[in-house]
Design a protein around this motif. Sequence first.
Motif, mmCIF file in Angstrom:
data_model
loop_
_atom_site.group_PDB
_atom_site.id
_atom_site.type_symbol
_atom_site.label_atom_id
_atom_site.label_comp_id
_atom_site.label_asym_id
_atom_site.label_seq_id
_atom_site.Cartn_x
_atom_site.Cartn_y
_atom_site.Cartn_z
ATOM 1 N N SER A 38 25.363 9.319 22.715
ATOM 2 C CA SER A 38 24.624 10.484 23.220
ATOM 3 C C SER A 38 25.518 11.370 24.083
ATOM 4 O O SER A 38 26.463 10.895 24.698
ATOM 5 C CB SER A 38 23.425 9.994 24.037
ATOM 6 O OG SER A 38 22.701 11.093 24.550
ATOM 7 N N SER A 39 25.199 12.656 24.079
ATOM 8 C CA SER A 39 25.877 13.597 24.983
ATOM 9 C C SER A 39 24.919 14.771 25.235
ATOM 10 O O SER A 39 24.006 15.010 24.443
ATOM 11 C CB SER A 39 27.187 14.081 24.363
ATOM 12 O OG SER A 39 26.921 14.709 23.131
ATOM 13 N N PRO A 40 25.094 15.484 26.354
ATOM 14 C CA PRO A 40 24.078 16.460 26.785
ATOM 15 C C PRO A 40 23.773 17.567 25.766
ATOM 16 O O PRO A 40 22.610 17.875 25.514
ATOM 17 C CB PRO A 40 24.669 17.058 28.060
ATOM 18 C CG PRO A 40 25.690 16.076 28.531
ATOM 19 C CD PRO A 40 26.186 15.352 27.329
ATOM 20 N N ALA A 43 21.998 16.193 22.676
ATOM 21 C CA ALA A 43 20.645 15.780 23.056
ATOM 22 C C ALA A 43 19.727 16.977 23.285
ATOM 23 O O ALA A 43 18.547 16.954 22.915
ATOM 24 C CB ALA A 43 20.715 14.907 24.307
ATOM 25 N N GLN A 81 18.597 18.507 30.666
ATOM 26 C CA GLN A 81 19.749 17.965 29.938
ATOM 27 C C GLN A 81 19.924 16.461 30.192
ATOM 28 O O GLN A 81 20.219 15.701 29.282
ATOM 29 C CB GLN A 81 21.009 18.716 30.354
ATOM 30 C CG GLN A 81 21.790 19.164 29.135
ATOM 31 C CD GLN A 81 22.944 20.081 29.484
ATOM 32 O OE1 GLN A 81 23.716 19.822 30.396
ATOM 33 N NE2 GLN A 81 23.065 21.151 28.730
ATOM 34 N N GLU A 129 19.579 13.577 27.392
ATOM 35 C CA GLU A 129 20.696 12.665 27.098
ATOM 36 C C GLU A 129 20.227 11.203 27.145
ATOM 37 O O GLU A 129 20.578 10.401 26.278
ATOM 38 C CB GLU A 129 21.839 12.891 28.099
ATOM 39 C CG GLU A 129 23.108 12.167 27.675
ATOM 40 C CD GLU A 129 24.217 12.229 28.730
ATOM 41 O OE1 GLU A 129 24.033 12.868 29.784
ATOM 42 O OE2 GLU A 129 25.256 11.600 28.492
#
Length: 424
Positions: free
Chosen positions: A158-160, A163, A172, A176
């Motif tokens: 996952s990453s902001p 996501a 954010q 995430e």
Amino acid sequence: MPSFNDKFNDNLKKYADLVIKVGLNLRAGQRLIINNASTRGVPLHTAPFVHEVARAAYEAGARFVDVIWNDEELLRLRAQLAPRDSAKEYSTWHINGLMNNVENGGAMLSIRSNDPNLFSGLDADFIGAMQQTHLEQFSPVTEAVTINKLNWLVIAASSPKWAAKLFPALSQEEAEAKLWEAIFQITRVDQPDPIAAWETHIRNLHARSKYLTGKQYKALKYTAPGTDLTVGLPDGHKWISAREMAQNGIEFTANMPTEEVFTMPHREQADGVVTAAMPLVYSGILIEDFSLTFEKGRVVKVSAKKGESTLKNMVEADEGASRLGEVALVPYSSPISQRGHLFYDPLIDENAASHLAVGRAYRTNMAGGDELTEAEFMARGGNVSINHVDFMIGSNKMDIDGVKQDGSTEPVMRQGEWAIQLNT
Ligand code: ZN
Ligand code: ZN
């Protein structure tokens, strides 16, 4: 990465252990290279997870863990600001490093964590040329992977920005965290014993692939709204799922999650029209509501409500990019499709639905395929290309029939679900 609670940290550790033990099945004494330098890069937000993977690797006896990292933001800056005639510049040392690892018996992990809108609004020609250069330069690594020269694995983190695309209503940080939860669910990390859960899953998929290989269907017939397609299957084709044997003698699982059983189509035998069931992100551009028309295995027409020129570039990357290289079956009830949202990454989305891929076929999908020359492989119906792009076609309205050698047909899937009963 937000600082989550103990449960999150525990899951992150379990995920890293699963990657090393079930995915790569890393052997004591092996080297591991983590390749975060794909065309789309990997945001530095995933560093805490990369550290967990390195920990798990060393605990399993890795001799050395190395990372090649290309940050998303750096790629975006290049696409925005680099001279317009510089798209062919390339870090060939990445390839030398990756190939050196292959030759020395190392394993390779690729992490995906891409902002689906990374390149939106930027110079499409420059990005297309950048992508093309990458595909050409990367081909030795691609070749090593398609013949399973090493134990390799592709996973998601996952990453902001990624996501935020999935969960736009959340902050954010919340998004995430929610995407991490989703990844833990679809990779079975959230189950009491993830490793045992994977053993059962692998066994079930293996029973289906064995059954289908034994059937040796001459073709598959797909019927759904907007789809009427027949895809020929070459003699000696093999259906594969979750577990494969690398040439270094290590059994591994190349994708996590994985819900598919897949084989290779005959490069000259696809006829009819197929309509995608989900959008596709290709080289940072979203392609929506699209269909492909095939004649004698070749795409002769593409149409898309959004991203049509990107779709056209995709099938024109080279000769083989306009032909099929994979047919994969996934039931509509797959846990990923039940989540009811797109992940905007083919690694995950392809496991939500039956799919096809244009471009390169996997040698391992043909009996003795690894030993064939390129010309022999193609003569038997295998496709060769610098590209391999999966696109989703399955839905709860799709029927698939197997065409037997005598021309009669039998149901393989009905309304998106398996129509084959197995005694497992
Ligand atoms: Zn697939
Ligand atoms: Zn594929």
